[in-house]
Every structure is written in C-alpha cells, then in structure tokens.
Design a protein around this motif. Structure first.
Motif, PDB file in Angstrom:
ATOM      1  N   ASP A 169      85.700  54.043  32.054  1.00 61.85           N
ATOM      2  CA  ASP A 169      84.913  52.992  31.403  1.00 61.85           C
ATOM      3  C   ASP A 169      83.444  53.385  31.314  1.00 61.85           C
ATOM      4  OD1 ASP A 169      87.232  51.503  31.164  1.00 61.85           O
ATOM      5  OD2 ASP A 169      86.720  50.104  32.789  1.00 61.85           O
ATOM      6  N   LYS A 170      82.916  53.967  32.389  1.00 66.11           N
ATOM      7  CA  LYS A 170      81.511  54.381  32.404  1.00 66.11           C
ATOM      8  C   LYS A 170      81.272  55.485  31.373  1.00 66.11           C
ATOM      9  CE  LYS A 170      77.301  54.521  33.858  1.00 66.11           C
ATOM     10  NZ  LYS A 170      76.360  53.467  33.528  1.00 66.11           N
ATOM     11  N   ALA A 171      82.186  56.443  31.299  1.00 67.65           N
ATOM     12  CA  ALA A 171      82.060  57.519  30.308  1.00 67.65           C
ATOM     13  C   ALA A 171      82.069  56.943  28.896  1.00 67.65           C
ATOM     14  CB  ALA A 171      83.173  58.544  30.490  1.00 67.65           C
ATOM     15  N   GLN A 172      82.937  55.971  28.663  1.00 67.02           N
ATOM     16  CA  GLN A 172      83.006  55.353  27.338  1.00 67.02           C
ATOM     17  C   GLN A 172      81.708  54.604  27.021  1.00 67.02           C
ATOM     18  OE1 GLN A 172      86.332  52.725  26.757  1.00 67.02           O
ATOM     19  NE2 GLN A 172      85.977  52.584  24.570  1.00 67.02           N
ATOM     20  N   GLU A 173      81.168  53.895  27.992  1.00 66.67           N
ATOM     21  CA  GLU A 173      79.903  53.178  27.782  1.00 66.67           C
ATOM     22  C   GLU A 173      78.784  54.160  27.430  1.00 66.67           C
ATOM     23  OE1 GLU A 173      78.950  50.853  31.238  1.00 66.67           O
ATOM     24  OE2 GLU A 173      80.879  49.821  31.185  1.00 66.67           O
ATOM     25  N   LEU A 174      78.752  55.286  28.121  1.00 69.94           N
ATOM     26  CA  LEU A 174      77.719  56.288  27.843  1.00 69.94           C
ATOM     27  C   LEU A 174      77.881  56.873  26.438  1.00 69.94           C
ATOM     28  CD1 LEU A 174      77.669  58.072  31.294  1.00 69.94           C
ATOM     29  CD2 LEU A 174      75.822  56.704  30.308  1.00 69.94           C
ATOM     30  N   GLU A 175      79.117  57.102  26.026  1.00 71.92           N
ATOM     31  CA  GLU A 175      79.349  57.624  24.681  1.00 71.92           C
ATOM     32  C   GLU A 175      78.915  56.624  23.623  1.00 71.92           C
ATOM     33  OE1 GLU A 175      83.454  58.675  24.671  1.00 71.92           O
ATOM     34  OE2 GLU A 175      83.054  60.652  25.498  1.00 71.92           O
ATOM     35  N   GLN A 176      79.191  55.363  23.848  1.00 73.97           N
ATOM     36  CA  GLN A 176      78.766  54.333  22.900  1.00 73.97           C
ATOM     37  C   GLN A 176      77.248  54.246  22.842  1.00 73.97           C
ATOM     38  OE1 GLN A 176      80.953  50.934  24.312  1.00 73.97           O
ATOM     39  NE2 GLN A 176      82.805  51.527  23.235  1.00 73.97           N
ATOM     40  N   ALA A 177      76.605  54.349  23.986  1.00 71.32           N
ATOM     41  CA  ALA A 177      75.142  54.333  24.014  1.00 71.32           C
ATOM     42  C   ALA A 177      74.592  55.553  23.278  1.00 71.32           C
ATOM     43  CB  ALA A 177      74.639  54.302  25.462  1.00 71.32           C
ATOM     44  N   ALA A 178      75.256  56.695  23.422  1.00 68.04           N
ATOM     45  CA  ALA A 178      74.826  57.911  22.723  1.00 68.04           C
ATOM     46  C   ALA A 178      74.912  57.724  21.216  1.00 68.04           C
ATOM     47  CB  ALA A 178      75.674  59.101  23.163  1.00 68.04           C
ATOM     48  N   GLN A 179      75.947  57.050  20.756  1.00 70.60           N
ATOM     49  CA  GLN A 179      76.099  56.814  19.324  1.00 70.60           C
ATOM     50  C   GLN A 179      74.979  55.933  18.783  1.00 70.60           C
ATOM     51  OE1 GLN A 179      80.030  55.215  18.888  1.00 70.60           O
ATOM     52  NE2 GLN A 179      81.019  57.199  19.179  1.00 70.60           N
ATOM     53  N   ARG A 180      74.468  55.047  19.617  1.00 73.74           N
ATOM     54  CA  ARG A 180      73.397  54.138  19.182  1.00 73.74           C
ATOM     55  C   ARG A 180      71.998  54.728  19.379  1.00 73.74           C
ATOM     56  NH1 ARG A 180      76.772  50.700  22.259  1.00 73.74           N
ATOM     57  NH2 ARG A 180      75.266  50.813  23.952  1.00 73.74           N
ATOM     58  N   ALA A 181      71.896  55.789  20.160  1.00 77.90           N
ATOM     59  CA  ALA A 181      70.595  56.364  20.482  1.00 77.90           C
ATOM     60  C   ALA A 181      69.951  56.979  19.239  1.00 77.90           C
ATOM     61  CB  ALA A 181      70.730  57.417  21.575  1.00 77.90           C
ATOM     62  N   ALA A 182      68.708  56.636  19.014  1.00 75.97           N
ATOM     63  CA  ALA A 182      67.969  57.180  17.874  1.00 75.97           C
ATOM     64  C   ALA A 182      67.394  58.557  18.201  1.00 75.97           C
ATOM     65  CB  ALA A 182      66.848  56.226  17.479  1.00 75.97           C
ATOM     66  N   ASP A 183      67.049  58.762  19.452  1.00 74.90           N
ATOM     67  CA  ASP A 183      66.434  60.018  19.887  1.00 74.90           C
ATOM     68  C   ASP A 183      67.523  61.061  20.163  1.00 74.90           C
ATOM     69  OD1 ASP A 183      64.516  61.850  20.901  1.00 74.90           O
ATOM     70  OD2 ASP A 183      64.919  61.158  22.946  1.00 74.90           O
ATOM     71  N   PRO A 184      67.478  62.204  19.474  1.00 75.04           N
ATOM     72  CA  PRO A 184      68.495  63.239  19.681  1.00 75.04           C
ATOM     73  C   PRO A 184      68.580  63.738  21.120  1.00 75.04           C
ATOM     74  CG  PRO A 184      67.209  63.723  17.719  1.00 75.04           C
ATOM     75  CD  PRO A 184      66.538  62.566  18.409  1.00 75.04           C
ATOM     76  N   ALA A 185      67.458  63.833  21.797  1.00 75.75           N
ATOM     77  CA  ALA A 185      67.459  64.295  23.190  1.00 75.75           C
ATOM     78  C   ALA A 185      68.170  63.278  24.091  1.00 75.75           C
ATOM     79  CB  ALA A 185      66.033  64.538  23.679  1.00 75.75           C
ATOM     80  N   GLU A 186      67.922  62.011  23.858  1.00 73.65           N
ATOM     81  CA  GLU A 186      68.584  60.954  24.634  1.00 73.65           C
ATOM     82  C   GLU A 186      70.080  60.945  24.332  1.00 73.65           C
ATOM     83  OE1 GLU A 186      68.946  57.499  27.161  1.00 73.65           O
ATOM     84  OE2 GLU A 186      67.676  59.261  27.058  1.00 73.65           O
ATOM     85  N   ARG A 187      70.429  61.122  23.070  1.00 75.33           N
ATOM     86  CA  ARG A 187      71.835  61.167  22.683  1.00 75.33           C
ATOM     87  C   ARG A 187      72.553  62.304  23.418  1.00 75.33           C
ATOM     88  NH1 ARG A 187      71.323  62.154  17.387  1.00 75.33           N
ATOM     89  NH2 ARG A 187      70.876  59.959  17.035  1.00 75.33           N
ATOM     90  N   GLN A 188      71.942  63.466  23.431  1.00 73.73           N
ATOM     91  CA  GLN A 188      72.535  64.626  24.101  1.00 73.73           C
ATOM     92  C   GLN A 188      72.658  64.393  25.601  1.00 73.73           C
ATOM     93  OE1 GLN A 188      73.903  67.193  22.587  1.00 73.73           O
ATOM     94  NE2 GLN A 188      74.554  68.047  24.524  1.00 73.73           N
ATOM     95  N   ARG A 189      71.654  63.789  26.203  1.00 70.01           N
ATOM     96  CA  ARG A 189      71.680  63.504  27.640  1.00 70.01           C
ATOM     97  C   ARG A 189      72.841  62.573  27.979  1.00 70.01           C
ATOM     98  NH1 ARG A 189      70.474  59.880  31.344  1.00 70.01           N
ATOM     99  NH2 ARG A 189      69.851  58.281  29.857  1.00 70.01           N
ATOM    100  N   LEU A 190      73.033  61.554  27.175  1.00 69.10           N
ATOM    101  CA  LEU A 190      74.113  60.595  27.416  1.00 69.10           C
ATOM    102  C   LEU A 190      75.489  61.243  27.237  1.00 69.10           C
ATOM    103  CD1 LEU A 190      72.542  57.518  25.636  1.00 69.10           C
ATOM    104  CD2 LEU A 190      72.909  57.779  28.096  1.00 69.10           C
ATOM    105  N   ILE A 191      75.618  62.076  26.224  1.00 65.74           N
ATOM    106  CA  ILE A 191      76.882  62.776  25.988  1.00 65.74           C
ATOM    107  C   ILE A 191      77.208  63.694  27.162  1.00 65.74           C
ATOM    108  CG2 ILE A 191      78.010  64.540  24.558  1.00 65.74           C
ATOM    109  CD1 ILE A 191      76.536  63.240  22.146  1.00 65.74           C
ATOM    110  N   GLU A 192      76.211  64.432  27.622  1.00 69.58           N
ATOM    111  CA  GLU A 192      76.431  65.340  28.748  1.00 69.58           C
ATOM    112  C   GLU A 192      76.810  64.575  30.014  1.00 69.58           C
ATOM    113  OE1 GLU A 192      72.988  67.851  29.054  1.00 69.58           O
ATOM    114  OE2 GLU A 192      73.426  68.831  27.156  1.00 69.58           O
TER     115      GLU A 192
END
Length: 62
Positions: free
Chosen positions: A16-39
């Motif tokens: 569930d936590k991994a899924q929440e992070l992936e969803q947050a990554a999809q919404r992230a406008a900043d590419p660096a933040e998106r990558q951090r969340l995906i990792e």
C-alpha cells in the motif's frame, strides 16, 4: 516469531505504501521529486520481496 497473519498484514502495508508513493510520483510536478518517490517505492517493493518472498512486492506498474 511473527505469525502469518502479522506477516501478511505487514506485506500488505508495504504494498500500500509503495502504491501511495507511485501515485504521488505521478502527481509530482518536479522531475527530481518524481524520481525520488519512484525510487522509494521500488525500494519498499524490493524490501518486501526480500522479507516475504518473490511476488510479495509485485504490483501493477505505473
């Protein structure tokens, strides 16, 4: 020793936590933040698989 029910619950929480992070990554406008969340999501999945066996961290890809 952790019983199966507790282990199953912990595995579900990790997924569930991994899924929440992936969803947050999809919404992230900043590419660096998106990558951090995906990792971070990938790290949680990998840890789940190491702890609970192959397939336990498997989820639908983003």
């Amino acid at each position: 020793m952790v019983d199966k029910n507790q282990q199953s619950q912990r595995t579900r929480q990790m997924r569930d936590k991994a899924q929440e992070l992936e969803q947050a990554a999809q919404r992230a406008a900043d590419p660096a933040e998106r990558q951090r969340l995906i990792e971070k999501a990938l790290h949680i999945r990998k840890k789940s698989e190491q702890t609970n066996g192959p397939g336990s961290g498997t989820m639908d890809p983003m």
